[in-house]
Design a protein around this motif. Sequence first.
Motif, PDB file in Angstrom:
ATOM      1  N   PHE A 103       0.871  -1.177   0.000  1.00 19.18           N
ATOM      2  CA  PHE A 103       0.000   0.000   0.000  1.00 19.18           C
ATOM      3  C   PHE A 103       0.904   1.223   0.000  1.00 19.18           C
ATOM      4  CE2 PHE A 103      -1.991   3.609   2.041  1.00 19.18           C
ATOM      5  CZ  PHE A 103      -3.172   3.716   1.321  1.00 19.18           C
ATOM      6  N   VAL A 104       0.676   2.120  -0.951  1.00 16.76           N
ATOM      7  CA  VAL A 104       1.449   3.355  -1.049  1.00 16.76           C
ATOM      8  C   VAL A 104       0.504   4.525  -0.809  1.00 16.76           C
ATOM      9  CG1 VAL A 104       2.953   4.780  -2.478  1.00 16.76           C
ATOM     10  CG2 VAL A 104       3.013   2.285  -2.716  1.00 16.76           C
ATOM     11  N   GLY A 105       0.772   5.288   0.238  1.00 21.10           N
ATOM     12  CA  GLY A 105      -0.071   6.426   0.566  1.00 21.10           C
ATOM     13  C   GLY A 105       0.162   7.605  -0.354  1.00 21.10           C
ATOM     14  N   ALA A 106      -0.726   8.583  -0.263  1.00 19.78           N
ATOM     15  CA  ALA A 106      -0.597   9.795  -1.062  1.00 19.78           C
ATOM     16  C   ALA A 106       0.582  10.621  -0.559  1.00 19.78           C
ATOM     17  CB  ALA A 106      -1.885  10.611  -0.982  1.00 19.78           C
ATOM     18  N   GLY A 107       1.173  11.389  -1.461  1.00 18.30           N
ATOM     19  CA  GLY A 107       2.274  12.266  -1.065  1.00 18.30           C
ATOM     20  C   GLY A 107       3.344  12.328  -2.139  1.00 18.30           C
ATOM     21  N   SER A 108       4.031  13.446  -2.209  1.00 24.42           N
ATOM     22  CA  SER A 108       4.980  13.671  -3.299  1.00 24.42           C
ATOM     23  C   SER A 108       6.209  12.771  -3.217  1.00 24.42           C
ATOM     24  CB  SER A 108       5.396  15.145  -3.339  1.00 24.42           C
ATOM     25  OG  SER A 108       5.881  15.566  -2.080  1.00 24.42           O
ATOM     26  N   THR A 109       6.674  12.425  -2.014  1.00 25.13           N
ATOM     27  CA  THR A 109       7.815  11.514  -1.914  1.00 25.13           C
ATOM     28  C   THR A 109       7.422  10.114  -2.376  1.00 25.13           C
ATOM     29  OG1 THR A 109       8.639  12.795  -0.028  1.00 25.13           O
ATOM     30  CG2 THR A 109       9.633  10.642  -0.397  1.00 25.13           C
ATOM     31  N   CYS A 110       6.215   9.696  -2.035  1.00 25.89           N
ATOM     32  CA  CYS A 110       5.706   8.405  -2.512  1.00 25.89           C
ATOM     33  C   CYS A 110       5.581   8.401  -4.035  1.00 25.89           C
ATOM     34  CB  CYS A 110       4.356   8.104  -1.873  1.00 25.89           C
ATOM     35  SG  CYS A 110       4.430   7.745  -0.102  1.00 25.89           S
ATOM     36  N   GLU A 111       5.237   9.541  -4.607  1.00 23.89           N
ATOM     37  CA  GLU A 111       5.125   9.640  -6.065  1.00 23.89           C
ATOM     38  C   GLU A 111       6.476   9.406  -6.735  1.00 23.89           C
ATOM     39  OE1 GLU A 111       3.373  13.430  -6.915  1.00 23.89           O
ATOM     40  OE2 GLU A 111       1.558  12.985  -5.766  1.00 23.89           O
ATOM     41  N   VAL A 112       7.525   9.985  -6.168  1.00 24.24           N
ATOM     42  CA  VAL A 112       8.866   9.761  -6.718  1.00 24.24           C
ATOM     43  C   VAL A 112       9.233   8.285  -6.604  1.00 24.24           C
ATOM     44  CG1 VAL A 112      11.314  10.339  -6.510  1.00 24.24           C
ATOM     45  CG2 VAL A 112       9.587  12.118  -6.170  1.00 24.24           C
ATOM     46  N   PHE A 113       8.926   7.682  -5.468  1.00 19.24           N
ATOM     47  CA  PHE A 113       9.259   6.275  -5.233  1.00 19.24           C
ATOM     48  C   PHE A 113       8.670   5.349  -6.292  1.00 19.24           C
ATOM     49  CE2 PHE A 113       7.092   2.513  -3.355  1.00 19.24           C
ATOM     50  CZ  PHE A 113       8.173   1.643  -3.387  1.00 19.24           C
ATOM     51  N   VAL A 114       7.384   5.498  -6.617  1.00 19.18           N
ATOM     52  CA  VAL A 114       6.754   4.531  -7.526  1.00 19.18           C
ATOM     53  C   VAL A 114       7.349   4.591  -8.933  1.00 19.18           C
ATOM     54  CG1 VAL A 114       4.591   4.371  -6.235  1.00 19.18           C
ATOM     55  CG2 VAL A 114       4.800   6.053  -8.076  1.00 19.18           C
ATOM     56  N   THR A 115       7.935   5.716  -9.301  1.00 22.95           N
ATOM     57  CA  THR A 115       8.561   5.795 -10.628  1.00 22.95           C
ATOM     58  C   THR A 115       9.881   5.039 -10.672  1.00 22.95           C
ATOM     59  OG1 THR A 115       9.819   7.843 -10.197  1.00 22.95           O
ATOM     60  CG2 THR A 115       7.539   8.077 -10.961  1.00 22.95           C
ATOM     61  N   LEU A 116      10.468   4.750  -9.500  1.00 25.57           N
ATOM     62  CA  LEU A 116      11.789   4.119  -9.440  1.00 25.57           C
ATOM     63  C   LEU A 116      11.744   2.626  -9.118  1.00 25.57           C
ATOM     64  CD1 LEU A 116      13.799   6.815  -7.421  1.00 25.57           C
ATOM     65  CD2 LEU A 116      13.592   6.586  -9.898  1.00 25.57           C
ATOM     66  N   ILE A 117      10.594   2.083  -8.794  1.00 24.31           N
ATOM     67  CA  ILE A 117      10.490   0.673  -8.389  1.00 24.31           C
ATOM     68  C   ILE A 117      11.192  -0.221  -9.408  1.00 24.31           C
ATOM     69  CG2 ILE A 117       8.875  -1.243  -8.073  1.00 24.31           C
ATOM     70  CD1 ILE A 117       6.892   0.804  -6.909  1.00 24.31           C
ATOM     71  N   ASP A 118      12.097  -1.077  -8.909  1.00 25.49           N
ATOM     72  CA  ASP A 118      12.937  -1.881  -9.803  1.00 25.49           C
ATOM     73  C   ASP A 118      12.760  -3.386  -9.618  1.00 25.49           C
ATOM     74  OD1 ASP A 118      14.069  -2.082  -7.298  1.00 25.49           O
ATOM     75  OD2 ASP A 118      16.094  -1.500  -7.911  1.00 25.49           O
ATOM     76  N   LYS A 119      11.704  -3.794  -8.916  1.00 21.39           N
ATOM     77  CA  LYS A 119      11.392  -5.213  -8.733  1.00 21.39           C
ATOM     78  C   LYS A 119       9.915  -5.431  -9.030  1.00 21.39           C
ATOM     79  CE  LYS A 119      14.754  -5.786  -4.954  1.00 21.39           C
ATOM     80  NZ  LYS A 119      15.124  -4.353  -4.817  1.00 21.39           N
ATOM     81  N   PRO A 120       9.528  -6.633  -9.433  1.00 18.06           N
ATOM     82  CA  PRO A 120       8.102  -6.889  -9.679  1.00 18.06           C
ATOM     83  C   PRO A 120       7.297  -6.839  -8.383  1.00 18.06           C
ATOM     84  CG  PRO A 120       9.388  -8.916  -9.862  1.00 18.06           C
ATOM     85  CD  PRO A 120      10.375  -7.805  -9.747  1.00 18.06           C
ATOM     86  N   VAL A 121       6.362  -5.904  -8.303  1.00 17.91           N
ATOM     87  CA  VAL A 121       5.540  -5.733  -7.103  1.00 17.91           C
ATOM     88  C   VAL A 121       4.109  -5.422  -7.515  1.00 17.91           C
ATOM     89  CG1 VAL A 121       7.481  -4.869  -5.719  1.00 17.91           C
ATOM     90  CG2 VAL A 121       5.989  -3.247  -6.929  1.00 17.91           C
ATOM     91  N   LYS A 122       3.222  -5.491  -6.540  1.00 24.22           N
ATOM     92  CA  LYS A 122       1.828  -5.087  -6.722  1.00 24.22           C
ATOM     93  C   LYS A 122       1.587  -3.855  -5.856  1.00 24.22           C
ATOM     94  CE  LYS A 122       0.207  -9.823  -7.579  1.00 24.22           C
ATOM     95  NZ  LYS A 122       1.522 -10.479  -7.467  1.00 24.22           N
ATOM     96  N   ILE A 123       0.909  -2.861  -6.410  1.00 23.66           N
ATOM     97  CA  ILE A 123       0.666  -1.601  -5.714  1.00 23.66           C
ATOM     98  C   ILE A 123      -0.834  -1.405  -5.490  1.00 23.66           C
ATOM     99  CG2 ILE A 123       0.767   0.926  -5.908  1.00 23.66           C
ATOM    100  CD1 ILE A 123       3.465  -0.268  -5.356  1.00 23.66           C
ATOM    101  N   VAL A 124      -1.178  -1.025  -4.268  1.00 24.11           N
ATOM    102  CA  VAL A 124      -2.536  -0.598  -3.935  1.00 24.11           C
ATOM    103  C   VAL A 124      -2.416   0.812  -3.365  1.00 24.11           C
ATOM    104  CG1 VAL A 124      -4.595  -1.041  -2.552  1.00 24.11           C
ATOM    105  CG2 VAL A 124      -3.229  -2.967  -3.411  1.00 24.11           C
ATOM    106  N   THR A 125      -3.285   1.710  -3.791  1.00 24.07           N
ATOM    107  CA  THR A 125      -3.191   3.096  -3.338  1.00 24.07           C
ATOM    108  C   THR A 125      -4.560   3.753  -3.328  1.00 24.07           C
ATOM    109  OG1 THR A 125      -2.059   5.213  -3.729  1.00 24.07           O
ATOM    110  CG2 THR A 125      -2.759   3.977  -5.672  1.00 24.07           C
ATOM    111  N   ASN A 126      -4.673   4.832  -2.577  1.00 23.71           N
ATOM    112  CA  ASN A 126      -5.874   5.675  -2.624  1.00 23.71           C
ATOM    113  C   ASN A 126      -5.591   6.971  -3.377  1.00 23.71           C
ATOM    114  OD1 ASN A 126      -4.156   6.620  -0.483  1.00 23.71           O
ATOM    115  ND2 ASN A 126      -5.862   7.843   0.295  1.00 23.71           N
ATOM    116  N   SER A 127      -4.410   7.063  -3.988  1.00 27.42           N
ATOM    117  CA  SER A 127      -3.976   8.283  -4.668  1.00 27.42           C
ATOM    118  C   SER A 127      -4.066   8.124  -6.180  1.00 27.42           C
ATOM    119  CB  SER A 127      -2.532   8.618  -4.275  1.00 27.42           C
ATOM    120  OG  SER A 127      -1.976   9.583  -5.145  1.00 27.42           O
ATOM    121  N   PHE A 128      -4.827   8.991  -6.818  1.00 28.03           N
ATOM    122  CA  PHE A 128      -4.937   8.943  -8.273  1.00 28.03           C
ATOM    123  C   PHE A 128      -3.600   9.265  -8.930  1.00 28.03           C
ATOM    124  CE2 PHE A 128      -6.185  10.763 -12.441  1.00 28.03           C
ATOM    125  CZ  PHE A 128      -6.790   9.630 -12.960  1.00 28.03           C
ATOM    126  N   ARG A 129      -2.827  10.160  -8.318  1.00 22.52           N
ATOM    127  CA  ARG A 129      -1.517  10.510  -8.873  1.00 22.52           C
ATOM    128  C   ARG A 129      -0.557   9.324  -8.792  1.00 22.52           C
ATOM    129  NH1 ARG A 129      -0.015  15.690  -9.820  1.00 22.52           N
ATOM    130  NH2 ARG A 129       2.099  15.307  -9.089  1.00 22.52           N
TER     131      ARG A 129
END
Length: 250
Positions: free
Chosen positions: A101-127
């Motif tokens: 689960f990735v929460g809303a927030g600008s640091t979290c936004e940077v993180f998801v662009t860099l993910i380098d392993k196969p994972v599943k993401i659940v979020t409440n953030s449209f961004r």
Amino acid sequence: MHRVQRKDLLLEYLCQKPFHEMNHVLEYVSKFNISATTARRDLKELENEGIITMSYGGINFLGVHNKSCSIDVRASSINFDKKMIIAKKILNLLEKNDVIFVGAGSTCEVFVTLIDKPVKIVTNSFRILQLAKDNSNVQYNVLIGGKLREKSQAFYGSLCEESLSLIQFSKVIFSANTIDETGAVYKSNEEEARVELAALARVQTKILLADSTKFDKVGFFKFYETKDVSYLVTDKPEVAKQYNLNVSII
């Protein structure tokens, strides 16, 4: 850097005044390793969206100084270097096939662009959803719905919280607006904080993100304690270690 983040970076600069010389804008974005060609393409998108107009050698911002830029639109580019350091550190904590689960927030936004392993993401953030869908390592990308907070583009409410109660996560990654000297974690919005609490109740590994400007400050809504998280990830661990936070600091 992702297209959405590049455009936020441009907006953060452009909304300071009504007119900019093109060469000054290109010089500014070059500090973030954005080429002139890429910047011109992003500027064209902003023009098509009606945010700016471009003339020979110049750019007109159609708002009135900062008033036309919401805090959340500008947030991604503020302290971007700190957020990038934090995001890269998180990668070392990921495992293949994590359900996060990735929460809303600008640091979290940077993180998801860099993910380098196969994972599943659940979020409440449209961004977060928008950014994660362009990362091929995100195998599964789920947006939990509810009531939409326009300012942050994040969903909240009982429907959102109930949906999260049905999912078991391997990790929750969330950010703090501020952390006081005792380790109390604060958010600026109570409703969004309650969504993250619902996710935190479903996980063992809890990863809190906070850049070095967030410490020793009291915020609006106290919703968590650093002693209850698994890791506190920050750009300057030496700053966090000045306080009695009772947490593993990275």
